[in-house]
Design a protein around this motif. Sequence first.
Motif, mmCIF file in Angstrom:
data_model
loop_
_atom_site.group_PDB
_atom_site.id
_atom_site.type_symbol
_atom_site.label_atom_id
_atom_site.label_comp_id
_atom_site.label_asym_id
_atom_site.label_seq_id
_atom_site.Cartn_x
_atom_site.Cartn_y
_atom_site.Cartn_z
ATOM 1 N N GLY A 61 0.302 -1.114 -0.400
ATOM 2 C CA GLY A 61 -0.294 0.060 -0.460
ATOM 3 C C GLY A 61 0.736 1.522 -0.068
ATOM 4 N N GLN A 62 1.652 1.239 0.554
ATOM 5 C CA GLN A 62 2.869 2.719 1.279
ATOM 6 C C GLN A 62 3.617 2.682 -0.600
ATOM 7 N N SER A 63 3.968 1.685 -1.276
ATOM 8 C CA SER A 63 4.531 1.798 -2.490
ATOM 9 C C SER A 63 4.033 2.191 -3.697
ATOM 10 N N ALA A 64 2.695 2.536 -3.398
ATOM 11 C CA ALA A 64 2.066 3.365 -4.598
ATOM 12 C C ALA A 64 1.922 4.740 -4.545
ATOM 13 N N ALA A 65 2.144 5.248 -5.810
ATOM 14 C CA ALA A 65 2.000 6.928 -5.735
ATOM 15 C C ALA A 65 1.148 7.672 -5.470
ATOM 16 N N SER A 66 -0.096 7.147 -5.372
ATOM 17 C CA SER A 66 -1.553 7.896 -4.537
ATOM 18 C C SER A 66 -2.224 5.987 -3.972
ATOM 19 N N THR A 67 -3.114 6.878 -3.261
ATOM 20 C CA THR A 67 -3.883 6.242 -2.684
ATOM 21 C C THR A 67 -4.875 5.486 -3.138
ATOM 22 N N SER A 68 -5.443 6.043 -4.019
ATOM 23 C CA SER A 68 -6.056 4.893 -5.105
ATOM 24 C C SER A 68 -5.587 4.001 -5.591
ATOM 25 N N GLU A 69 -4.704 4.377 -6.378
ATOM 26 C CA GLU A 69 -3.322 3.395 -6.476
ATOM 27 C C GLU A 69 -3.079 2.663 -5.436
ATOM 28 N N GLY A 70 -2.997 2.784 -4.445
ATOM 29 C CA GLY A 70 -2.078 1.889 -3.342
ATOM 30 C C GLY A 70 -3.572 0.812 -3.003
ATOM 31 N N ILE A 71 -4.692 1.082 -2.969
ATOM 32 C CA ILE A 71 -5.650 0.468 -2.264
ATOM 33 C C ILE A 71 -5.959 -0.228 -3.478
ATOM 34 N N MET A 72 -5.991 0.115 -4.203
ATOM 35 C CA MET A 72 -5.321 -0.931 -5.664
ATOM 36 C C MET A 72 -4.755 -2.623 -5.771
ATOM 37 N N ASN A 73 -3.375 -2.156 -6.006
ATOM 38 C CA ASN A 73 -2.885 -2.597 -5.414
ATOM 39 C C ASN A 73 -2.632 -3.900 -4.007
ATOM 40 N N VAL A 74 -3.548 -3.221 -3.070
ATOM 41 C CA VAL A 74 -3.414 -3.885 -1.499
ATOM 42 C C VAL A 74 -4.914 -4.705 -2.149
ATOM 43 N N VAL A 75 -6.016 -4.169 -2.567
ATOM 44 C CA VAL A 75 -7.404 -4.935 -3.000
ATOM 45 C C VAL A 75 -6.748 -6.314 -3.915
ATOM 46 N N TYR A 76 -5.275 -5.451 -5.009
ATOM 47 C CA TYR A 76 -5.038 -7.108 -5.665
ATOM 48 C C TYR A 76 -4.184 -8.288 -5.165
ATOM 49 N N PHE A 77 -3.616 -7.649 -3.839
ATOM 50 C CA PHE A 77 -2.415 -8.968 -3.462
ATOM 51 C C PHE A 77 -3.672 -10.243 -2.573
ATOM 52 N N GLY A 78 -4.436 -9.165 -2.469
ATOM 53 C CA GLY A 78 -5.933 -9.811 -1.313
ATOM 54 C C GLY A 78 -6.484 -10.940 -2.021
ATOM 55 N N ALA A 79 -6.563 -10.373 -3.408
ATOM 56 C CA ALA A 79 -7.395 -12.147 -4.491
ATOM 57 C C ALA A 79 -5.832 -12.437 -4.556
ATOM 58 N N PHE A 80 -4.926 -12.056 -4.782
ATOM 59 C CA PHE A 80 -4.121 -13.673 -4.687
ATOM 60 C C PHE A 80 -3.352 -14.137 -3.697
ATOM 61 N N ILE A 81 -3.743 -13.636 -2.290
ATOM 62 C CA ILE A 81 -3.502 -14.095 -1.205
ATOM 63 C C ILE A 81 -5.317 -15.155 -0.753
ATOM 64 N N ALA A 82 -5.846 -15.138 -1.163
ATOM 65 C CA ALA A 82 -7.349 -15.653 -1.814
ATOM 66 C C ALA A 82 -7.264 -17.109 -2.366
ATOM 67 N N ILE A 83 -6.897 -16.469 -3.808
ATOM 68 C CA ILE A 83 -6.588 -17.682 -4.191
ATOM 69 C C ILE A 83 -5.577 -18.565 -3.668
ATOM 70 N N ASN A 84 -4.259 -18.377 -2.944
ATOM 71 C CA ASN A 84 -3.127 -18.866 -3.039
ATOM 72 C C ASN A 84 -4.086 -19.887 -1.136
ATOM 73 N N LEU A 85 -4.813 -18.814 -1.201
ATOM 74 C CA LEU A 85 -5.197 -20.114 0.305
ATOM 75 C C LEU A 85 -6.239 -21.034 -0.289
ATOM 76 N N ALA A 86 -7.195 -20.979 -1.179
ATOM 77 C CA ALA A 86 -7.932 -21.678 -1.738
ATOM 78 C C ALA A 86 -7.272 -23.176 -2.425
ATOM 79 N N PHE A 87 -6.353 -22.653 -3.661
ATOM 80 C CA PHE A 87 -5.561 -23.743 -3.113
ATOM 81 C C PHE A 87 -4.688 -24.729 -2.645
ATOM 82 N N MET A 88 -4.454 -23.819 -1.200
ATOM 83 C CA MET A 88 -3.510 -24.598 -0.650
ATOM 84 C C MET A 88 -4.310 -25.106 0.582
ATOM 85 N N ASN A 89 -5.811 -25.122 0.569
ATOM 86 C CA ASN A 89 -6.569 -25.589 0.735
ATOM 87 C C ASN A 89 -7.460 -27.542 0.093
ATOM 88 N N MET A 90 -6.684 -26.876 -0.964
ATOM 89 C CA MET A 90 -7.265 -28.302 -1.359
ATOM 90 C C MET A 90 -5.806 -29.298 -1.817
#
Length: 154
Positions: free
Chosen positions: A63-92
Amino acid sequence: IYGLVLGGVEEKTIGSLLKNAWNTSIDFARMVKMGLLDLISGRAGMKDMSGPVGIVDTIQETGQSAASTSEGIMNVVYFGAFIAINLAFMNMLPIPALDGGHIFLLLVTWGIESITKKKIDPKYEAYIHAAGLVVLLGFMVLVTFNDIVRLVTG
């Protein structure tokens, strides 16, 4: 209204957004698979893993590495999606105490009961899942401890 695609611009429609989400999810699953294979092969180790503490630290850095707040939020949401896919994959994965372990033991139990024509006592499956849970919790403690050491030592 428009999104970039290889070789041009594509209009943002429900269909193109769903297609992009699907393709991104497949890419995330491939990355998780490659990471898991790296762990199994030894190319990656404990120093490359993060638990809850390390993930929160990474989210903060993302979040802090982004140039703007909105870009930071989008990066965090994107990373959250990666974590969700990771958890789903590992859970199976067919590891006791995880959903994949339940499915695997269900198939094994069905196979044994088909061959022997006898029901297996459910307490044995419970023992297997309890042992798997103890191992998973111990692993989580180890990874979290490594995260804290990494944060403290810099």
